[in-house]
Design a protein around this motif. Structure first.
Motif, PDB file in Angstrom:
ATOM      1  N   THR A 221      -8.426  -1.886  -2.195  1.00 27.89           N
ATOM      2  CA  THR A 221      -7.383  -2.820  -1.180  1.00 27.89           C
ATOM      3  C   THR A 221      -6.485  -1.706  -0.616  1.00 27.89           C
ATOM      4  OG1 THR A 221      -7.179  -4.404  -2.900  1.00 27.89           O
ATOM      5  CG2 THR A 221      -5.373  -4.357  -0.964  1.00 27.89           C
ATOM      6  N   PHE A 222      -5.946  -0.839  -0.907  1.00 25.22           N
ATOM      7  CA  PHE A 222      -4.918   0.141  -0.375  1.00 25.22           C
ATOM      8  C   PHE A 222      -5.937   1.073   0.655  1.00 25.22           C
ATOM      9  CE2 PHE A 222      -1.713   0.340  -3.876  1.00 25.22           C
ATOM     10  CZ  PHE A 222      -1.080  -0.880  -3.187  1.00 25.22           C
ATOM     11  N   SER A 223      -7.141   1.494   0.348  1.00 20.94           N
ATOM     12  CA  SER A 223      -7.892   2.230   1.317  1.00 20.94           C
ATOM     13  C   SER A 223      -8.490   1.542   2.545  1.00 20.94           C
ATOM     14  CB  SER A 223      -9.154   2.713   0.468  1.00 20.94           C
ATOM     15  OG  SER A 223      -9.163   3.441  -0.591  1.00 20.94           O
ATOM     16  N   VAL A 224      -8.746   0.133   2.406  1.00 18.68           N
ATOM     17  CA  VAL A 224      -9.190  -0.777   3.443  1.00 18.68           C
ATOM     18  C   VAL A 224      -7.932  -0.927   4.209  1.00 18.68           C
ATOM     19  CG1 VAL A 224      -9.644  -3.079   3.994  1.00 18.68           C
ATOM     20  CG2 VAL A 224     -11.013  -2.017   2.257  1.00 18.68           C
ATOM     21  N   PHE A 225      -6.933  -1.181   3.701  1.00 20.06           N
ATOM     22  CA  PHE A 225      -5.607  -1.539   4.451  1.00 20.06           C
ATOM     23  C   PHE A 225      -5.403   0.059   5.388  1.00 20.06           C
ATOM     24  CE2 PHE A 225      -1.182  -1.637   5.493  1.00 20.06           C
ATOM     25  CZ  PHE A 225      -0.848  -2.803   5.793  1.00 20.06           C
ATOM     26  N   VAL A 226      -5.257   1.310   4.820  1.00 14.18           N
ATOM     27  CA  VAL A 226      -5.273   2.399   5.664  1.00 14.18           C
ATOM     28  C   VAL A 226      -6.340   2.639   6.766  1.00 14.18           C
ATOM     29  CG1 VAL A 226      -5.454   4.990   5.373  1.00 14.18           C
ATOM     30  CG2 VAL A 226      -4.218   3.677   3.719  1.00 14.18           C
TER      31      VAL A 226
END
Length: 295
Positions: A221-226
């Protein structure tokens, strides 16, 4: 110090809540396009908290350390990414710092999943690293042209420099190539080769369950957001937090809709594709920048 901590907390909370919410919305959109009903938008929250509440089987200290390294590297990366005018570390939101930290998370993921000992996991990791080599070269070539044009590598500086027009308008070819590369980063079709459930049983994640699955869901989730946040900041010039979120949602929905109607590439097709048309056009865009042919 307290102000910085609060800003970091706000950035991480935004990544957590918005990321999980939009992942649920994306599942709903994909289902509707494919004439299915789909799960509720909040299903990812249920899945995350359920997996974190369970005890799982470890595959050794390399596996454990890899999972923590993957999540820790991604959280550190997100903390440096500006969300419009919400910047946790002013002056340190540099493209090179963000790309470097993001690599830490990716390598942690690779190390942990290979440590599980499942051959499907190793195949998935090998595919992911090969695909990364494919999309990162045209993406970095385009970024080099953007940073040369604006004379800065600061993400905040790149945002502020777009007051007279988005990079998307000034460098349309570069923006298109960056978006195609973004699809590969997100693992959206036709670039979901590292996962390929029908071929390698979800690849890197095949041996992951319980709290380990929860931690890697959060890492994803954090990777996609970044990844989407960097595209929005660099090519869609945002002025404030709410403008950022609006453009973020639009980019996410477009990527989801494209992914819902495409088949999957084989891994050799992915690399061949990225190193042909996108890479060639990326160099063309850089040439236009050097010649001053920018709108």
């Amino acid at each position: 110090m307290i102000n910085t901590v609060l800003k970091v907390a706000a950035v991480l909370f935004t990544g957590f809540f918005v990321g999980l919410t939009l992942e649920g919305v994306a599942r709903k959109i994909t289902a509707r396009i494919q004439r299915r009903y789909g799960p509720p938008w909040y299903q990812n929250f249920i899945d995350l908290f359920k997996t974190l509440s369970k005890h799982g089987i470890t595959h050794g200290w390399i596996f454990d350390f890899g999972v923590l390294m993957a999540l820790g590297g991604t959280i550190a990366t997100l903390a440096f990414v500006p969300l419009g005018n919400l910047v946790a570390f002013p002056g340190l939101d540099n493209v090179f710092i963000i790309l470097y930290l993001f690599t830490v998370g990716a390598l942690g993921m690779a190390m942990g999943m290979v440590g599980s000992g499942n051959p499907n996991a190793s195949i998935g990791v090998a595919r992911a690293l090969t695909q990364m080599l494919g999309y990162e070269i045209p993406y970095l070539v385009v970024l080099s042209g953007v940073m040369f044009y604006y004379k800065t590598s600061s993400v905040s500086g790149l945002m502020n420099a777009q007051a007279d027009g988005w990079t998307l308008i000034k460098m349309p070819i570069g923006a298109i190539i960056a978006f195609v590369s973004l699809m590969g980063m997100l693992g959206k079709k036709p670039f979901d080769t590292p996962i390929a459930p029908a071929e390698i049983a979800s690849g890197p994640m095949v041996e992951v369950s319980s709290k380990y699955m929860g931690l890697l869901m959060l890492m994803h989730t954090f990777s996609v957001f970044v990844e989407i946040a960097m595209f929005v900041n660099i090519f869609l010039g945002v002025s404030n937090y709410f403008t950022f979120l609006l453009k973020f949602v639009v980019v996410w929905i477009i990527a989801t809709m494209i992914s819902a109607v495409l088949p999957r590439f084989r891994i050799e097709q992915v690399v061949k594709f990225y190193w042909s048309v996108p890479l060639s056009l990326a160099f063309v865009q850089v040439l236009f920048v050097l010649l001053g042919w920018v709108f």
